[in-house]
Design an enzyme around this catalytic site. Structure first.
Site, PDB file in Angstrom:
ATOM      1  N   TYR A  93      -5.856   3.823 -36.938  1.00 28.39           N
ATOM      2  CA  TYR A  93      -6.389   3.859 -38.310  1.00 28.39           C
ATOM      3  C   TYR A  93      -7.461   4.932 -38.417  1.00 28.39           C
ATOM      4  CZ  TYR A  93      -8.453   2.488 -42.759  1.00 28.39           C
ATOM      5  OH  TYR A  93      -8.915   2.499 -44.058  1.00 28.39           O
TER       6      TYR A  93
ATOM      7  N   GLU B 122       3.356  -4.679 -49.108  1.00 30.68           N
ATOM      8  CA  GLU B 122       1.971  -4.394 -49.503  1.00 30.68           C
ATOM      9  C   GLU B 122       1.902  -4.298 -51.036  1.00 30.68           C
ATOM     10  OE1 GLU B 122       0.451  -0.794 -47.769  1.00 30.68           O
ATOM     11  OE2 GLU B 122      -1.625  -1.241 -48.338  1.00 30.68           O
TER      12      GLU B 122
ATOM     13  N   ASP C  32      -7.823   2.249 -54.364  1.00 31.82           N
ATOM     14  CA  ASP C  32      -8.313   3.520 -53.838  1.00 31.82           C
ATOM     15  C   ASP C  32      -8.019   4.773 -54.680  1.00 31.82           C
ATOM     16  OD1 ASP C  32      -8.602   1.561 -51.966  1.00 31.82           O
ATOM     17  OD2 ASP C  32      -7.463   2.548 -50.397  1.00 31.82           O
TER      18      ASP C  32
ATOM     19  N   TYR D 268      -3.111  -1.445 -40.670  1.00 32.00           N
ATOM     20  CA  TYR D 268      -4.500  -1.912 -40.844  1.00 32.00           C
ATOM     21  C   TYR D 268      -4.865  -2.874 -39.714  1.00 32.00           C
ATOM     22  CZ  TYR D 268      -3.585  -0.306 -45.655  1.00 32.00           C
ATOM     23  OH  TYR D 268      -3.255   0.424 -46.756  1.00 32.00           O
TER      24      TYR D 268
HETATM   25  C1  9WN Z   1      -9.072   1.448 -47.332  1.00 28.64           C
HETATM   26  C2  9WN Z   1      -6.336  -3.364 -46.557  1.00 28.64           C
HETATM   27  C3  9WN Z   1      -6.828  -2.394 -47.614  1.00 28.64           C
HETATM   28  C4  9WN Z   1      -7.047  -3.074 -48.993  1.00 28.64           C
HETATM   29  C5  9WN Z   1      -7.269  -2.067 -50.106  1.00 28.64           C
HETATM   30  C6  9WN Z   1      -6.152  -1.033 -50.080  1.00 28.64           C
HETATM   31  C7  9WN Z   1      -6.101  -0.356 -48.703  1.00 28.64           C
HETATM   32  C8  9WN Z   1      -7.614   0.981 -47.235  1.00 28.64           C
HETATM   33  C9  9WN Z   1      -6.721   2.154 -46.864  1.00 28.64           C
HETATM   34  O1  9WN Z   1      -5.883  -1.339 -47.702  1.00 28.64           O
HETATM   35  O2  9WN Z   1      -7.291   0.374 -48.502  1.00 28.64           O
HETATM   36  O3  9WN Z   1      -9.913   0.342 -47.475  1.00 28.64           O
HETATM   37  O4  9WN Z   1      -6.920   2.688 -45.765  1.00 28.64           O
HETATM   38  O5  9WN Z   1      -5.867   2.566 -47.657  1.00 28.64           O
HETATM   39  O6  9WN Z   1      -6.324  -0.100 -51.084  1.00 28.64           O
HETATM   40  O7  9WN Z   1      -7.315  -2.715 -51.355  1.00 28.64           O
HETATM   41  O8  9WN Z   1      -8.136  -3.932 -48.908  1.00 28.64           O
HETATM   42  O9  9WN Z   1      -5.176  -4.014 -46.998  1.00 28.64           O
END
Ligand code: 9WN
Length: 436
Positions: free
Chosen positions: A87, A405, A175, A35
């Site tokens: 991403y 996570e 999600d 992320y």
């Molecule tokens: C989509 C960042 C985010 C969290 C969410 C989690 C996950 C993203 C993904 O990661 O979501 O937003 O790409 O899977 O579900 O709660 O904010 O950590």
């Protein structure tokens, strides 16, 4: 992953080092690689940990997020500060540059996330020096939170029910929860076309959403982009309109936080409006109680039916219900039962339910941020002992699995990404001796 010794001071040192590693100057990434941008509710909760390193930096984290608030009040779920093709979906897929309400030049997503900002502001303010400079900064952020809350009620509750809907599973922050299975089955993927996922290059595919889930995430996103992200249209146009009790409980609790901040910040009218929104939400929440499950349940606005699924979202109203509320005891009992079946945190899906999957993302694993919200609600409304138990199991997960996570709630095994910012922030939070 190295096991963490249960030395409290050492755990805090390690947690701060995770936060520093993920710090990009004015915002924090949730984790390196998986992320690489700023996420809304991650950033807010991470600010709680940042405050213990540098008080100014915690305000900056939130100010950076708010700088990308849309003109209509929406605070987006991702701010794409840099280019990074690690991403999916990136800005080219979101196409929010076609929206009229986007604030600046930095691209953002076009949906939002759980509004924990108000809760975090209350904690940051209480723990700040409460100087005039702090007051000014907090007041500006509280104003942004209020605009966001009003946006929710305006655009996500067009019929004025008192409860707001989410229009994409990513908005819930949970999600691939089983809460969305029925509603997502009805989302057509005919026009999705080819795309390449990046998440499964970072994390084992069996700990992530399925391909079928992703097809639907993309289909929804394309539908909204085709409407140029006009937030006045999206709710009614969305084939996914879910009312999530956890999301609404967070919004109600956040409004209570804004109301409590009104006096010290000197904004009494804002406080009255926040109290009124919270009172309406509290009254409306009763409609989401599912007596068969003995907890709250998601509501599908399109099919006017319950999800009939025991996820952790239905327990989160402990954040909003007052101590004397008749449903609180039932929720506490369910939290206890979840901990009996999975001693490393309250599971995201009831461990005794058919959909429980202990390793797949939001279908069973325990997440420390959700456990934090439960503990906060429990402690605030008179269930101190259970709150302490939730904190203790969270610490057990950290000891066994490090700053993961999410965790297998039965074994504490680390899952998903590692060296995670909000997990580190929650570790610091769990180890606070008091709430000052
Ligand atoms: C989509 C960042 C985010 C969290 C969410 C989690 C996950 C993203 C993904 O990661 O979501 O937003 O790409 O899977 O579900 O709660 O904010 O950590």
């Amino acid at each position: 992953m190295m096991p963490y010794s249960f030395d409290r001071e050492q755990l805090v040192v390690e947690a701060r080092s995770v936060l520093s590693d993920n710090d990009r100057g004015s915002y924090t990434v949730p984790s390196h690689g998986l992320y690489p941008f700023q996420w809304n509710w991650d950033s807010c909760l991470t600010a709680l940990g940042l405050q213990t390193i540098d008080r100014n930096r915690a305000w900056v984290e939130l100010e950076t997020l708010i700088a990308h608030q849309w003109a209509d009040g929406m605070i987006p779920h991702i701010v794409f500060h840099t280019e990074d093709d690690g991403y999916f979906p990136g800005p080219g897929v979101w196409r929010t540059d076609r929206a009229t309400a986007t604030a600046g030049t930095t691209p953002t997503s076009g949906i939002t996330q759980p509004p924990v900002l108000g809760l975090v502001l209350e904690s940051l303010w209480r723990r700040s020096a409460r100087s005039e400079a702090d007051r000014q900064r907090c007041l500006a952020l509280v104003g942004a939170a209020e605009r966001w809350h009003e946006w929710f009620h305006r655009t996500r509750d067009p019929q004025g029910t008192g409860l707001v809907a989410i229009i994409h599973p990513w908005e819930s922050g949970r999600d691939n929860s089983a809460d969305w299975d029925q509603a997502m089955a009805a989302v057509s993927t005919d026009s999705v076309g080819h795309y390449e996922r990046r998440d499964t290059g970072h994390v084992s595919a069996d700990q992530r959403p399925t391909r079928a889930d992703y097809d639907r995430y993309v289909a929804l996103l394309q539908r909204f982009a085709d409407l140029d992200w006009d937030q006045r249209l999206l709710h009614d146009a969305s084939p996914f309109q879910m009312v999530d009790p956890g999301f609404n409980a967070i919004l109600i609790a956040a409004d209570h936080s804004l109301a409590r901040l009104a006096e010290p910040l000197g904004c009494p009218e804002l406080g009255k409006r926040a109290e009124a929104r919270a009172a309406r939400g509290e009254a409306a929440l009763a409609a989401l109680w599912n007596p068969e499950l003995g907890q709250y349940d998601c509501w599908n606005r399109l099919t006017t039916s319950r999800a009939h699924n025991p996820s952790v979202a239905g327990l989160l109203p402990v954040l909003a219900l007052r101590a004397e509320h008749p449903h609180r005891r039932r929720l506490c009992r369910r939290i206890e039962r979840s901990l009996e079946a999975g001693p490393f945190g309250v599971a995201s899906q009831d461990p005794s339910s058919a959909s429980f999957d202990p390793t797949r993302y939001w279908r069973g694993p325990s997440w420390l941020v959700v456990n934090y919200l439960l503990a906060r609600g429990l402690a605030q409304h008179g269930s101190q002992q259970l709150a302490e138990r939730v904190v203790t199991v969270g610490l057990n997960a950290l000891e066994t699995g490090g700053f993961a996570e999410y965790y297998d709630p039965r074994t504490g095994a680390p899952l998903g990404g590692s060296t995670f910012s909000w997990t580190a922030a929650m570790a610091i939070e769990f180890l606070r001796a008091d709430d000052e």
